[in-house]
Motif scaffolding. Structure first.
Motif, PDB file in Angstrom:
ATOM      1  N   SER A 248      10.701  57.882  17.789  1.00 24.24           N
ATOM      2  CA  SER A 248      10.566  59.036  18.685  1.00 24.24           C
ATOM      3  C   SER A 248      10.190  58.625  20.103  1.00 24.24           C
ATOM      4  N   GLN A 249       9.719  57.385  20.286  1.00 23.66           N
ATOM      5  CA  GLN A 249       9.377  56.877  21.617  1.00 23.66           C
ATOM      6  C   GLN A 249      10.565  56.215  22.305  1.00 23.66           C
ATOM      7  N   ILE A 250      11.682  56.087  21.587  1.00 22.83           N
ATOM      8  CA  ILE A 250      12.905  55.516  22.164  1.00 22.83           C
ATOM      9  C   ILE A 250      13.698  56.637  22.816  1.00 22.83           C
ATOM     10  N   HIS A 251      14.487  56.303  23.817  1.00 22.47           N
ATOM     11  CA  HIS A 251      15.232  57.304  24.563  1.00 22.47           C
ATOM     12  C   HIS A 251      15.978  58.275  23.648  1.00 22.47           C
TER      13      HIS A 251
ATOM     14  N   VAL B 216      23.763  52.979  23.619  1.00 30.69           N
ATOM     15  CA  VAL B 216      23.128  54.302  23.598  1.00 30.69           C
ATOM     16  C   VAL B 216      22.491  54.590  22.245  1.00 30.69           C
ATOM     17  N   TYR B 217      23.207  54.333  21.158  1.00 28.07           N
ATOM     18  CA  TYR B 217      22.746  54.740  19.837  1.00 28.07           C
ATOM     19  C   TYR B 217      21.901  53.695  19.116  1.00 28.07           C
ATOM     20  N   PHE B 218      22.022  52.429  19.498  1.00 30.48           N
ATOM     21  CA  PHE B 218      21.263  51.380  18.815  1.00 30.48           C
ATOM     22  C   PHE B 218      20.467  50.493  19.759  1.00 30.48           C
ATOM     23  N   GLY B 219      20.633  50.660  21.058  1.00 26.40           N
ATOM     24  CA  GLY B 219      19.931  49.818  22.010  1.00 26.40           C
ATOM     25  C   GLY B 219      18.471  50.225  22.210  1.00 26.40           C
ATOM     26  N   VAL B 220      17.655  49.261  22.641  1.00 25.60           N
ATOM     27  CA  VAL B 220      16.244  49.484  22.984  1.00 25.60           C
ATOM     28  C   VAL B 220      16.035  48.920  24.385  1.00 25.60           C
ATOM     29  N   THR B 221      15.822  49.784  25.355  1.00 23.29           N
ATOM     30  CA  THR B 221      15.627  49.335  26.733  1.00 23.29           C
ATOM     31  C   THR B 221      14.222  48.761  26.924  1.00 23.29           C
ATOM     32  N   GLN B 222      13.996  48.157  28.081  1.00 27.41           N
ATOM     33  CA  GLN B 222      12.658  47.641  28.379  1.00 27.41           C
ATOM     34  C   GLN B 222      11.636  48.778  28.387  1.00 27.41           C
ATOM     35  N   GLU B 223      12.014  49.935  28.915  1.00 24.62           N
ATOM     36  CA  GLU B 223      11.115  51.091  28.915  1.00 24.62           C
ATOM     37  C   GLU B 223      10.851  51.576  27.493  1.00 24.62           C
ATOM     38  N   ASP B 224      11.903  51.594  26.661  1.00 18.76           N
ATOM     39  CA  ASP B 224      11.732  51.968  25.254  1.00 18.76           C
ATOM     40  C   ASP B 224      10.761  51.008  24.570  1.00 18.76           C
TER      41      ASP B 224
ATOM     42  N   ALA C 213       8.368  49.187  25.881  1.00 21.60           N
ATOM     43  CA  ALA C 213       6.989  49.368  26.344  1.00 21.60           C
ATOM     44  C   ALA C 213       6.336  50.568  25.653  1.00 21.60           C
ATOM     45  N   ARG C 214       7.098  51.624  25.412  1.00 21.33           N
ATOM     46  CA  ARG C 214       6.541  52.819  24.784  1.00 21.33           C
ATOM     47  C   ARG C 214       6.383  52.675  23.276  1.00 21.33           C
ATOM     48  N   SER C 215       7.396  52.063  22.631  1.00 19.68           N
ATOM     49  CA  SER C 215       7.434  52.058  21.175  1.00 19.68           C
ATOM     50  C   SER C 215       6.838  50.811  20.533  1.00 19.68           C
ATOM     51  N   GLY C 216       6.826  49.690  21.265  1.00 19.95           N
ATOM     52  CA  GLY C 216       6.376  48.434  20.689  1.00 19.95           C
ATOM     53  C   GLY C 216       7.488  47.654  20.018  1.00 19.95           C
ATOM     54  N   LEU C 217       8.689  48.210  19.934  1.00 19.98           N
ATOM     55  CA  LEU C 217       9.830  47.481  19.393  1.00 19.98           C
ATOM     56  C   LEU C 217      10.361  46.514  20.443  1.00 19.98           C
ATOM     57  N   PRO C 218      10.950  45.400  20.025  1.00 18.65           N
ATOM     58  CA  PRO C 218      11.511  44.464  21.004  1.00 18.65           C
ATOM     59  C   PRO C 218      12.724  45.054  21.703  1.00 18.65           C
TER      60      PRO C 218
ATOM     61  N   ASP D 236      21.727  44.684  13.823  1.00 19.70           N
ATOM     62  CA  ASP D 236      20.628  43.837  14.287  1.00 19.70           C
ATOM     63  C   ASP D 236      19.628  44.594  15.150  1.00 19.70           C
ATOM     64  N   SER D 237      19.890  45.869  15.407  1.00 21.80           N
ATOM     65  CA  SER D 237      18.971  46.660  16.219  1.00 21.80           C
ATOM     66  C   SER D 237      17.630  46.807  15.521  1.00 21.80           C
ATOM     67  N   PRO D 238      16.517  46.697  16.240  1.00 20.84           N
ATOM     68  CA  PRO D 238      15.202  46.922  15.620  1.00 20.84           C
ATOM     69  C   PRO D 238      15.045  48.353  15.123  1.00 20.84           C
ATOM     70  N   ILE D 239      15.829  49.286  15.653  1.00 17.36           N
ATOM     71  CA  ILE D 239      15.817  50.643  15.118  1.00 17.36           C
ATOM     72  C   ILE D 239      16.217  50.623  13.652  1.00 17.36           C
ATOM     73  N   VAL D 240      17.116  49.706  13.305  1.00 14.22           N
ATOM     74  CA  VAL D 240      17.598  49.567  11.934  1.00 14.22           C
ATOM     75  C   VAL D 240      16.744  48.583  11.147  1.00 14.22           C
ATOM     76  N   THR D 241      16.520  47.393  11.694  1.00 13.38           N
ATOM     77  CA  THR D 241      15.854  46.324  10.937  1.00 13.38           C
ATOM     78  C   THR D 241      14.360  46.573  10.734  1.00 13.38           C
ATOM     79  N   GLN D 242      13.693  47.193  11.703  1.00 13.10           N
ATOM     80  CA  GLN D 242      12.247  47.386  11.603  1.00 13.10           C
ATOM     81  C   GLN D 242      11.844  48.799  11.200  1.00 13.10           C
ATOM     82  N   ARG D 243      12.655  49.796  11.536  1.00 14.74           N
ATOM     83  CA  ARG D 243      12.261  51.180  11.275  1.00 14.74           C
ATOM     84  C   ARG D 243      13.226  51.921  10.350  1.00 14.74           C
ATOM     85  N   GLY D 244      14.345  51.311  10.018  1.00 14.90           N
ATOM     86  CA  GLY D 244      15.324  52.021   9.215  1.00 14.90           C
ATOM     87  C   GLY D 244      15.928  51.178   8.119  1.00 14.90           C
TER      88      GLY D 244
END
Length: 276
Positions: free
Chosen positions: A115-118, A195-203, A205-210, A252-260
């Motif tokens: 929820s902290q990701i864009h 857009v759907y699997f990326g984690v930006t630098q701002e994301d 910083a907010r979420s703690g994901l790489p 390989d997205s951390p959205i998938v590997t770490q949270r999903g």
């Protein structure tokens, strides 16, 4: 406050099989195997369970509609949940035409980290499809269908396009029972995956994901199994299970590997009414 679920999981344009849209749409094809040359128009809906978003693990229950309408001129309109297409070719044989998809976004998700990701906004995709449907009416009747669909949203939410390849097989296994199976795969642009699997630098910083910047390419592989029962001339019921495996750079997205989870399961049941 009630949270609006994110339906971005619905990303297979040919079989959008979020739930039993497939049942309501494909029931007509199964019936046609039993009644060669008679392809009824149908309307139906399904109820089932899927994940909140592509690559996620939290689930929700939802309902979707399905429509299949054959015009007097032999043109075919199909609506599967958020996906619609109009076939300018034949009901069997070569099929082609425009396609439109409502790709719903990822927002207000339950996962406190994701929820902290864009957020991803809902968008309309447009494009076209081409395919071929073969009907075998011999001793063992069956139907085969294959198609390629290309859609884009012209940079409104993501840049580039999505290309999906799908195939299906239907045959009767008893007087009123039909079985089906299918496979598919989707290729996407880098702009889509970012857009759907990326984690930006701002994301990050907010979420703690790489931070993660995916490339394009193969995004998922799919497979499904379904069964349909014909109650009478007009009513059909069915159930299905649909499997998606997030692949390529998206996996390989951390959205998938770490949270999903890269393995995604959708299942449900539905009913359809055939009319003349």
């Amino acid at each position: 406050m009630h949270k609006r679920k994110a339906y971005s999981k619905l990303d297979d344009p040919r079989f959008l099989l979020m739930i039993c849209c497939l049942i309501s749409a494909q029931a007509s094809r199964a019936a046609a195997v039993d009644l060669p040359g008679m392809l009824p128009s149908m309307v139906g809906g399904g109820l089932g369970s899927t994940t909140d978003y592509a690559g996620g693990k939290d689930r929700f229950v939802g309902a979707v509609p399905g429509v299949r309408y054959v015009t007097d001129g032999g043109r075919l309109f199909e609506l599967y949940g958020p996906y619609a297409q109009f076939d300018l070719g034949g009901v069997t044989g070569l099929q082609y035409g425009p396609a439109v998809s409502l790709r719903l976004g990822r927002s207000h998700v339950d996962d406190p980290v994701v929820s902290q990701i864009h957020e991803v906004h809902t968008t309309v995709e447009g494009g076209g499809f081409v395919g071929y449907e073969y009907e075998h009416v011999g001793t063992v009747p069956y139907r085969l269908r294959g198609s390629v669909t290309v859609v884009t949203n012209a940079g409104v939410v993501y840049t580039g396009a999505r290309v999906s390849l799908n195939g299906s097989f239907w045959m009767p296994v008893y007087r009123r029972v039909f079985a089906g199976a299918g496979v598919g795969a989707s290729w996407v642009s880098q702009g889509f995956n970012q857009v759907y699997f990326g984690v930006t630098q701002e994301d990050s910083a907010r979420s703690g994901l790489p931070a993660f910047s995916p490339s394009g390419g193969l995004e998922q592989m799919t497979g499904w199994l379904a069964a349909i029962y014909q109650f009478n001339k007009h009513w059909f019921g069915g159930a299905m299970i649909y499997y998606q495996r997030i692949s390529g750079s998206a996996a390989d997205s951390p959205i998938v590997t770490q949270r999903g989870n890269r393995n995604q399961i959708t299942y449900g049941a539905g009913v359809a009414y055939a009319f003349d």
